[in-house]
Write a protein that holds these residues in place. Sequence first.
Motif, PDB file in Angstrom:
ATOM      1  N   LEU A 113       0.822  -1.212   0.000  1.00  0.00           N
ATOM      2  CA  LEU A 113       0.000   0.000   0.000  1.00  0.00           C
ATOM      3  C   LEU A 113       0.852   1.257   0.000  1.00  0.00           C
ATOM      4  CD1 LEU A 113      -3.026  -0.607   2.431  1.00  0.00           C
ATOM      5  CD2 LEU A 113      -2.929  -0.819  -0.055  1.00  0.00           C
ATOM      6  N   PHE A 114       2.012   1.200   0.650  1.00  0.00           N
ATOM      7  CA  PHE A 114       2.847   2.390   0.793  1.00  0.00           C
ATOM      8  C   PHE A 114       4.289   2.060   0.394  1.00  0.00           C
ATOM      9  CE2 PHE A 114      -0.728   2.728   3.686  1.00  0.00           C
ATOM     10  CZ  PHE A 114      -1.277   3.931   3.275  1.00  0.00           C
ATOM     11  N   PRO A 115       4.527   1.973  -0.907  1.00  0.00           N
ATOM     12  CA  PRO A 115       5.852   1.568  -1.391  1.00  0.00           C
ATOM     13  C   PRO A 115       6.899   2.651  -1.179  1.00  0.00           C
ATOM     14  CG  PRO A 115       4.446   2.209  -3.232  1.00  0.00           C
ATOM     15  CD  PRO A 115       3.581   2.228  -2.007  1.00  0.00           C
ATOM     16  N   ILE A 124       4.286   5.209   6.084  1.00  0.00           N
ATOM     17  CA  ILE A 124       3.209   5.944   5.401  1.00  0.00           C
ATOM     18  C   ILE A 124       3.652   7.365   5.092  1.00  0.00           C
ATOM     19  CG2 ILE A 124       0.897   6.908   5.727  1.00  0.00           C
ATOM     20  CD1 ILE A 124       0.228   4.335   7.323  1.00  0.00           C
ATOM     21  N   LEU A 125       4.271   8.026   6.059  1.00  0.00           N
ATOM     22  CA  LEU A 125       4.728   9.397   5.850  1.00  0.00           C
ATOM     23  C   LEU A 125       5.782   9.457   4.745  1.00  0.00           C
ATOM     24  CD1 LEU A 125       4.957  10.471   9.595  1.00  0.00           C
ATOM     25  CD2 LEU A 125       3.448  11.510   7.887  1.00  0.00           C
ATOM     26  N   LYS A 126       6.714   8.516   4.756  1.00  0.00           N
ATOM     27  CA  LYS A 126       7.721   8.485   3.698  1.00  0.00           C
ATOM     28  C   LYS A 126       7.075   8.293   2.333  1.00  0.00           C
ATOM     29  CE  LYS A 126      11.739   6.542   6.182  1.00  0.00           C
ATOM     30  NZ  LYS A 126      12.632   5.363   6.249  1.00  0.00           N
ATOM     31  N   SER A 127       6.131   7.376   2.250  1.00  0.00           N
ATOM     32  CA  SER A 127       5.484   7.087   0.971  1.00  0.00           C
ATOM     33  C   SER A 127       4.677   8.279   0.460  1.00  0.00           C
ATOM     34  CB  SER A 127       4.589   5.846   1.108  1.00  0.00           C
ATOM     35  OG  SER A 127       4.124   5.407  -0.144  1.00  0.00           O
ATOM     36  N   LEU A 128       4.055   9.008   1.363  1.00  0.00           N
ATOM     37  CA  LEU A 128       3.346  10.227   0.952  1.00  0.00           C
ATOM     38  C   LEU A 128       4.299  11.165   0.204  1.00  0.00           C
ATOM     39  CD1 LEU A 128       1.241  11.039   4.160  1.00  0.00           C
ATOM     40  CD2 LEU A 128       0.310  10.472   1.913  1.00  0.00           C
ATOM     41  N   GLY A 129       5.500  11.327   0.743  1.00  0.00           N
ATOM     42  CA  GLY A 129       6.461  12.208   0.104  1.00  0.00           C
ATOM     43  C   GLY A 129       6.948  11.674  -1.231  1.00  0.00           C
ATOM     44  N   GLU A 130       7.141  10.371  -1.348  1.00  0.00           N
ATOM     45  CA  GLU A 130       7.635   9.788  -2.592  1.00  0.00           C
ATOM     46  C   GLU A 130       6.627   9.923  -3.717  1.00  0.00           C
ATOM     47  OE1 GLU A 130      10.641   9.376  -2.653  1.00  0.00           O
ATOM     48  OE2 GLU A 130      11.369   7.469  -1.839  1.00  0.00           O
ATOM     49  N   ASN A 134      -1.977  27.198   7.559  1.00  0.00           N
ATOM     50  CA  ASN A 134      -1.295  27.348   6.292  1.00  0.00           C
ATOM     51  C   ASN A 134       0.206  27.222   6.409  1.00  0.00           C
ATOM     52  OD1 ASN A 134      -3.728  27.834   4.961  1.00  0.00           O
ATOM     53  ND2 ASN A 134      -3.693  29.992   5.528  1.00  0.00           N
ATOM     54  N   LYS A 135       0.737  27.205   7.637  1.00  0.00           N
ATOM     55  CA  LYS A 135       2.180  27.156   7.813  1.00  0.00           C
ATOM     56  C   LYS A 135       2.749  25.816   7.397  1.00  0.00           C
ATOM     57  CE  LYS A 135       3.002  30.518  11.491  1.00  0.00           C
ATOM     58  NZ  LYS A 135       3.450  30.684  12.862  1.00  0.00           N
ATOM     59  N   TYR A 136       1.951  24.765   7.474  1.00  0.00           N
ATOM     60  CA  TYR A 136       2.483  23.431   7.306  1.00  0.00           C
ATOM     61  C   TYR A 136       2.020  22.806   6.002  1.00  0.00           C
ATOM     62  CZ  TYR A 136       2.950  24.572  12.131  1.00  0.00           C
ATOM     63  OH  TYR A 136       3.241  25.227  13.289  1.00  0.00           O
ATOM     64  N   SER A 137       1.695  23.609   4.994  1.00  0.00           N
ATOM     65  CA  SER A 137       1.177  23.096   3.754  1.00  0.00           C
ATOM     66  C   SER A 137       2.121  23.312   2.599  1.00  0.00           C
ATOM     67  CB  SER A 137      -0.192  23.738   3.439  1.00  0.00           C
ATOM     68  OG  SER A 137      -1.099  23.472   4.461  1.00  0.00           O
ATOM     69  N   GLU A 138       3.422  23.539   2.893  1.00  0.00           N
ATOM     70  CA  GLU A 138       4.365  23.759   1.811  1.00  0.00           C
ATOM     71  C   GLU A 138       4.532  22.481   1.014  1.00  0.00           C
ATOM     72  OE1 GLU A 138       5.032  24.205   4.971  1.00  0.00           O
ATOM     73  OE2 GLU A 138       6.021  26.126   5.383  1.00  0.00           O
ATOM     74  N   ILE A 139       4.527  22.603  -0.312  1.00  0.00           N
ATOM     75  CA  ILE A 139       4.700  21.457  -1.189  1.00  0.00           C
ATOM     76  C   ILE A 139       6.135  21.462  -1.692  1.00  0.00           C
ATOM     77  CG2 ILE A 139       3.965  20.370  -3.334  1.00  0.00           C
ATOM     78  CD1 ILE A 139       1.233  21.569  -2.901  1.00  0.00           C
ATOM     79  N   VAL A 140       6.841  20.361  -1.493  1.00  0.00           N
ATOM     80  CA  VAL A 140       8.218  20.251  -1.921  1.00  0.00           C
ATOM     81  C   VAL A 140       8.298  19.300  -3.081  1.00  0.00           C
ATOM     82  CG1 VAL A 140      10.567  19.659  -1.224  1.00  0.00           C
ATOM     83  CG2 VAL A 140       8.995  20.652   0.434  1.00  0.00           C
ATOM     84  N   PRO A 141       8.751  19.714  -4.278  1.00  0.00           N
ATOM     85  CA  PRO A 141       8.847  18.806  -5.418  1.00  0.00           C
ATOM     86  C   PRO A 141       9.867  17.722  -5.156  1.00  0.00           C
ATOM     87  CG  PRO A 141       9.946  20.880  -5.890  1.00  0.00           C
ATOM     88  CD  PRO A 141       9.225  21.064  -4.573  1.00  0.00           C
ATOM     89  N   LEU A 142       9.614  16.534  -5.659  1.00  0.00           N
ATOM     90  CA  LEU A 142      10.552  15.426  -5.472  1.00  0.00           C
ATOM     91  C   LEU A 142      11.787  15.630  -6.328  1.00  0.00           C
ATOM     92  CD1 LEU A 142       8.074  12.458  -5.407  1.00  0.00           C
ATOM     93  CD2 LEU A 142       9.284  13.453  -3.507  1.00  0.00           C
TER      94      LEU A 142
END
Length: 391
Positions: free
Chosen positions: A145-147, A226-232, A383-391
């Motif tokens: 589920l979370f590769p 799960i957190l790592k996979s969200l970022g990937e 809104n402080k914690y919604s920054e999107i970081v490109p992979l």
Amino acid sequence: MGNLLGSWRFKEPSTVEECDSTWGSDSESDDPAAEDDSGISDSVSPAESDRGAGDQGDMSPQLTDSPQCVPKMKRSFYAARDLYKYRHSYPNFKRSRQPNEYRNLRFYLNKIPLVPDGIYIEEILTKWKGDFDKLEHNHTYIQWLFPLREQGLNFYAHELTQDEIKEFQSTREAKRRFLAAYSLMLDFYGIKLLDKNGNVARAPNWQERFQHLNESQHNYLRITRILKSLGELGYEAFKAPLVRLFLEESLCHNTLPNMQHSVLEYFVYTIRLPATRRHLLRFARQHYRPAHAFLWGPPPKKRGGGVSARGSTGTGSSGIRAPAPTPEQQRRGDESPTSTSAVDAVMCQDLAGGRLKGCTSLGSNMPGLQAASMLAGARGDRNKYSEIVPL
């Protein structure tokens, strides 16, 4: 020359400090110039203070700040190095298979089952939701589920590749199912996904599920994955709302006390943007007890050897400066009567509705406590914690 470059390997960090750039000078430029290291921003109005002091429902027990009562702890180099590699895209990673297999993507497209159970993704999403016993005791599905780009406990699961990640992020069906899988696991933990921005809140069954989560700590490994996979897979911005909720529950409400170390040692450091990590760690430092045992920074600042000519003490590990003694106190050699531990009122944000909700942990045995002395950065917190970081 080509052979020399081909054999070059990135030098991995050898200390916790080398793994953690959260408080480094290279990452301080995005902080507001007037921001205090204590994390305290604006003052609280008397009305807000009264409302906070009156809410005793989520009050957590106050622990003593005496160093003799707390065992000495230190940060885990293993954890710091593992998360450093993740945040830096595994700099010494060796590709283990051809990228055109795309096993994880094909699983999410419902074309192949997970191995070894032979279960398809649609069956998990439709039949496993609410089946908490199955989600708890089956240990093979979480890697599918979370590769990740690293091997998990299920050796039949395949690591992600860079090419597969790009293909996954451009496939609407796979992304839809991935968010459904994330929602499935949140429900298992007593949390609900509120919107497409990743905001989360307690689910109706939160009390039962939080009690289970507090006791079954192997789930903390799952949450890290799960957190790592969200970022990937393109959902970096979803991490901070979940980590923030876990910080509030473990430090403010005392509903997940056993999670405190995991959320600070692991969950926070899955977040790639240093500024976001700093916001979360400042919040955590305000509410961590005992305050002197907080291990996750920032390091004490050196101001002229730590003591100025006027006798004011520099910032310590708690980030709160002691008040300067009066001339009379200097002559008498007495300590200042004002206690820095009096700063202990907290204002937590209601993630579900965006409103402020009192979450004060005010100890009745702490004289001189002033609820109006702290504000946990409530203005604009969502809104402080919604920054999107490109992979």
